[in-house]
Design a protein around this motif. Structure first.
Motif, mmCIF file in Angstrom:
data_model
loop_
_atom_site.group_PDB
_atom_site.id
_atom_site.type_symbol
_atom_site.label_atom_id
_atom_site.label_comp_id
_atom_site.label_asym_id
_atom_site.label_seq_id
_atom_site.Cartn_x
_atom_site.Cartn_y
_atom_site.Cartn_z
ATOM 1 N N GLY A 184 41.655 43.979 43.015
ATOM 2 C CA GLY A 184 41.763 44.812 43.801
ATOM 3 C C GLY A 184 43.411 44.620 44.233
ATOM 4 N N LYS A 185 44.024 43.749 43.483
ATOM 5 C CA LYS A 185 45.392 43.396 43.762
ATOM 6 C C LYS A 185 46.370 44.179 42.465
ATOM 7 C CE LYS A 185 45.140 39.376 46.815
ATOM 8 N NZ LYS A 185 45.619 38.143 46.892
ATOM 9 N N THR A 186 47.476 44.381 42.791
ATOM 10 C CA THR A 186 48.445 44.924 41.671
ATOM 11 C C THR A 186 49.262 43.815 41.189
ATOM 12 O OG1 THR A 186 48.125 47.031 42.644
ATOM 13 C CG2 THR A 186 50.051 46.794 40.949
ATOM 14 N N VAL A 187 49.719 43.628 40.119
ATOM 15 C CA VAL A 187 50.653 42.538 39.378
ATOM 16 C C VAL A 187 52.167 43.215 39.940
ATOM 17 C CG1 VAL A 187 51.614 41.409 37.547
ATOM 18 C CG2 VAL A 187 49.103 41.965 37.917
ATOM 19 N N SER A 188 53.027 42.396 40.305
ATOM 20 C CA SER A 188 54.186 42.645 40.724
ATOM 21 C C SER A 188 55.340 41.642 39.946
ATOM 22 C CB SER A 188 54.491 42.668 42.244
ATOM 23 O OG SER A 188 54.318 40.931 42.501
ATOM 24 N N ILE A 189 56.397 41.816 40.310
ATOM 25 C CA ILE A 189 57.495 40.924 39.470
ATOM 26 C C ILE A 189 57.289 39.619 39.995
ATOM 27 C CG2 ILE A 189 58.832 42.888 39.212
ATOM 28 C CD1 ILE A 189 60.612 41.908 41.507
ATOM 29 N N TYR A 190 56.568 39.296 41.164
ATOM 30 C CA TYR A 190 56.725 37.992 41.311
ATOM 31 C C TYR A 190 55.477 36.983 40.601
ATOM 32 C CZ TYR A 190 59.085 39.668 45.302
ATOM 33 O OH TYR A 190 60.264 40.468 46.169
ATOM 34 N N GLN A 191 54.558 37.832 40.083
ATOM 35 C CA GLN A 191 53.741 37.084 39.080
ATOM 36 C C GLN A 191 54.067 37.231 37.555
ATOM 37 O OE1 GLN A 191 52.411 39.545 41.336
ATOM 38 N NE2 GLN A 191 51.953 37.917 42.919
ATOM 39 N N TYR B 159 56.216 37.373 18.072
ATOM 40 C CA TYR B 159 55.975 38.359 18.780
ATOM 41 C C TYR B 159 54.621 38.726 18.853
ATOM 42 C CZ TYR B 159 60.844 38.661 19.363
ATOM 43 O OH TYR B 159 62.297 38.505 19.547
ATOM 44 N N GLY B 160 53.758 38.986 17.823
ATOM 45 C CA GLY B 160 52.372 39.218 17.905
ATOM 46 C C GLY B 160 51.620 38.271 18.815
ATOM 47 N N PRO B 161 51.515 37.077 18.601
ATOM 48 C CA PRO B 161 50.722 36.178 19.345
ATOM 49 C C PRO B 161 51.286 36.003 20.686
ATOM 50 C CG PRO B 161 51.165 35.195 17.143
ATOM 51 C CD PRO B 161 51.981 36.469 17.348
ATOM 52 N N PHE B 162 52.409 36.313 20.978
ATOM 53 C CA PHE B 162 52.998 36.242 22.372
ATOM 54 C C PHE B 162 52.486 37.216 23.039
ATOM 55 C CE2 PHE B 162 56.158 37.919 25.322
ATOM 56 C CZ PHE B 162 56.267 36.676 26.260
ATOM 57 N N LYS B 163 52.376 38.759 22.495
ATOM 58 C CA LYS B 163 51.584 39.779 23.141
ATOM 59 C C LYS B 163 50.405 39.448 23.701
ATOM 60 C CE LYS B 163 54.987 43.264 21.282
ATOM 61 N NZ LYS B 163 55.148 44.416 20.309
ATOM 62 N N THR B 164 49.614 38.752 22.531
ATOM 63 C CA THR B 164 48.150 38.786 22.759
ATOM 64 C C THR B 164 47.944 37.765 23.832
ATOM 65 O OG1 THR B 164 47.905 39.134 20.442
ATOM 66 C CG2 THR B 164 46.226 37.877 21.290
ATOM 67 N N GLN B 165 48.773 36.784 23.855
ATOM 68 C CA GLN B 165 48.583 35.789 25.009
ATOM 69 C C GLN B 165 48.905 36.175 26.310
ATOM 70 O OE1 GLN B 165 47.026 32.787 24.499
ATOM 71 N NE2 GLN B 165 46.843 32.892 22.556
ATOM 72 N N TYR B 166 50.083 36.977 26.341
ATOM 73 C CA TYR B 166 50.454 37.803 27.630
ATOM 74 C C TYR B 166 49.520 38.683 28.113
ATOM 75 C CZ TYR B 166 52.898 40.432 31.150
ATOM 76 O OH TYR B 166 53.044 41.106 32.120
ATOM 77 N N ASN B 167 48.582 39.477 27.457
ATOM 78 C CA ASN B 167 47.523 40.269 27.750
ATOM 79 C C ASN B 167 46.407 39.514 28.298
ATOM 80 O OD1 ASN B 167 49.086 42.657 27.154
ATOM 81 N ND2 ASN B 167 48.254 42.683 25.175
ATOM 82 N N ARG B 168 46.264 38.563 27.498
ATOM 83 C CA ARG B 168 44.989 37.458 27.982
ATOM 84 C C ARG B 168 45.385 36.875 29.263
ATOM 85 N NH1 ARG B 168 43.338 33.251 23.503
ATOM 86 N NH2 ARG B 168 43.168 35.540 22.366
ATOM 87 N N ALA B 169 46.630 36.430 29.586
ATOM 88 C CA ALA B 169 46.912 36.017 30.791
ATOM 89 C C ALA B 169 46.788 36.718 31.900
ATOM 90 C CB ALA B 169 48.144 35.104 30.682
ATOM 91 N N LEU B 170 47.193 38.084 31.590
ATOM 92 C CA LEU B 170 47.209 39.291 32.592
ATOM 93 C C LEU B 170 46.084 39.757 33.030
ATOM 94 C CD1 LEU B 170 48.890 41.406 34.254
ATOM 95 C CD2 LEU B 170 48.811 42.858 32.057
ATOM 96 N N ASP B 171 44.985 39.564 31.880
ATOM 97 C CA ASP B 171 43.549 40.033 32.394
ATOM 98 C C ASP B 171 42.800 38.885 33.135
ATOM 99 O OD1 ASP B 171 44.014 42.267 30.893
ATOM 100 O OD2 ASP B 171 42.699 41.359 28.806
ATOM 101 N N GLY B 172 43.198 37.647 32.872
ATOM 102 C CA GLY B 172 42.608 36.648 33.810
ATOM 103 C C GLY B 172 43.182 36.535 35.141
ATOM 104 N N TRP B 173 44.466 36.937 35.435
ATOM 105 C CA TRP B 173 45.006 36.980 36.772
ATOM 106 C C TRP B 173 44.266 38.188 37.475
ATOM 107 C CZ3 TRP B 173 47.290 40.625 40.010
ATOM 108 C CH2 TRP B 173 47.715 40.063 40.991
ATOM 109 N N MET B 174 44.202 39.310 36.828
ATOM 110 C CA MET B 174 43.544 40.723 37.360
ATOM 111 C C MET B 174 42.006 40.427 37.943
ATOM 112 S SD MET B 174 45.016 43.554 35.195
ATOM 113 C CE MET B 174 44.384 44.768 36.237
ATOM 114 N N ARG B 175 41.327 39.425 37.028
ATOM 115 C CA ARG B 175 40.014 39.076 37.440
ATOM 116 C C ARG B 175 39.940 38.295 38.558
ATOM 117 N NH1 ARG B 175 39.340 38.674 31.591
ATOM 118 N NH2 ARG B 175 38.044 40.645 30.918
ATOM 119 N N SER B 176 40.974 37.257 38.625
ATOM 120 C CA SER B 176 40.982 36.114 39.536
ATOM 121 C C SER B 176 41.313 36.877 41.041
ATOM 122 C CB SER B 176 41.822 34.951 39.221
ATOM 123 O OG SER B 176 41.763 34.485 37.989
ATOM 124 N N ASN B 177 42.110 37.898 40.971
ATOM 125 C CA ASN B 177 42.492 38.667 42.116
ATOM 126 C C ASN B 177 42.300 40.016 42.112
ATOM 127 O OD1 ASN B 177 44.776 36.576 43.259
ATOM 128 N ND2 ASN B 177 44.915 36.613 40.881
#
Length: 333
Positions: free
Chosen positions: A90-97, A70-88
């Motif tokens: 001004g946009k907000t993450v929704s359930i579709y992402q 669970y610890g590495p999973f949370k770390t990897q999820y936060n890393r993937a979320l940061d990458g998506w926000m940098r690539s998009n």
């Protein structure tokens, strides 16, 4: 997870592991109420699954998923979320992402290496009873209480509210060979004070600022659990007994609700008609549930008139009777 979905997971597990009496499987669980249901225990016992529950408040150190997955999973999820926000921007993450981000984190964190290291770091496999150092038990010193199973039986009735009970007053505690050495939760010297100098005049930091202690345990209705093998016969019989008592209690509640429903009857509908008399301004309730034959019978006209003219005072009664007599008497002229 509830008592209905947990047996479905067991069916999935049995299908993919193909455990048999020659190759039984050990399933390590926490003490969630759904895990201890009678239906799940019977299914596990009939399919050669040994269900072992962890001691309370130890899943953060003894559950492999909590330790290495669970610890590495949370770390990897936060890393993937940061990458998506940098690539998009001004946009907000929704359930579709979220599904795609979870998939990326899952493939990076839930790996065979992390899973196997979880069993090793918790001492489950390969088995290691000394996997946790002595200082790992230091936080439990705040809640140290005498073990009631190791205390001598008291002759008099206990008056303490604490279920563990204090030490008997007539029996002093056993003398320590070295009273100056503080003891840890397992009878060993505390790691923080294991190197206490024995020179005269030394003052231990524990004497200056002692460790805080928790107050006596409060009485609660919550049932205390402990580690157990749920598929063993004594534990299974206890679960069956608790299940039967729960079913009887539910049946009693349903029976009581049915009896209460029968006793509740609809009150008769009543009309409220104001009296025509000027002296009485109190509304008079009149029943409107007389049979239809009485309403249609012309011989009951006096009864209907009397109901309409029914007042509340004696003088009004007399006046109403006089009016009725005048109306019913034939015209002599």
């Amino acid at each position: 997870m509830n008592e209905d979905t947990w047996p479905e997971f067991l069916d999935h597990l049995i299908q993919h592991t193909q455990c048999t009496p020659d190759r039984p499987m050990l399933l390590i669980l926490d003490n969630l109420k759904a895990h201890i249901s009678l239906k799940a225990v019977e299914k596990a016992k009939s399919n050669s699954i040994v269900m072992l529950t962890l001691p309370p408040h130890t899943s953060h150190r003894m559950q492999p998923l909590d330790v290495t997955v669970y610890g590495p999973f949370k770390t990897q999820y936060n890393r993937a979320l940061d990458g998506w926000m940098r690539s998009n921007p001004g946009k907000t993450v929704s359930i579709y992402q979220i599904a795609g981000l979870v998939n990326e984190a899952f493939l990076s964190a839930v790996t065979p290496r992390n899973i196997t290291s979880g069993f090793k770091s918790t001492g489950i496999f390969p088995y290691n009873r000394d996997i946790f150092p002595e200082e790992a038990f230091a936080p439990s010193m705040m809640t140290d209480r005498p073990n009631p199973e190791l205390q001598p039986a008291s002759t008099g009735p206990s008056t303490s509210d604490d279920p563990d009970g204090p030490l008997p007053a007539d029996e002093p505690p056993a003398a320590d060979a070295n009273p100056s050495t503080p003891r840890g939760p397992h009878g060993c010297a505390s790691p923080a004070d294991s190197d206490v100098p024995s020179r005269p005049g030394y003052v231990s930091p524990r004497e200056i600022l002692p460790l805080p202690k928790c107050p006596p345990r409060a009485q609660t209705k919550r049932k205390r659990v402990k580690t157990a093998i749920l598929t063993d016969t004594p534990e299974k019989q206890a679960i069956e007994k608790a299940y039967e008592e729960r079913q009887k209690k539910l049946a009693g509640k349903k029976q009581n609700s049915k009896e209460k429903g029968k006793l509740k009857k609809k009150a008769p509908k009543r009309k409220i008609i104001d009296s025509s008399s000027e002296e009485s301004d109190v509304p008079v309730p009149l029943d409107d549930e007389s049979p239809e034959d009485e309403r249609s019978d012309p011989g009951n006209t006096d009864l209907n008139r009397r109901k309409r003219l029914l007042p509340l005072r004696d003088t009004d009664f007399q006046q109403g009777n006089r009016l009725l007599e005048q109306e019913t008497q034939p015209d002599r002229t």
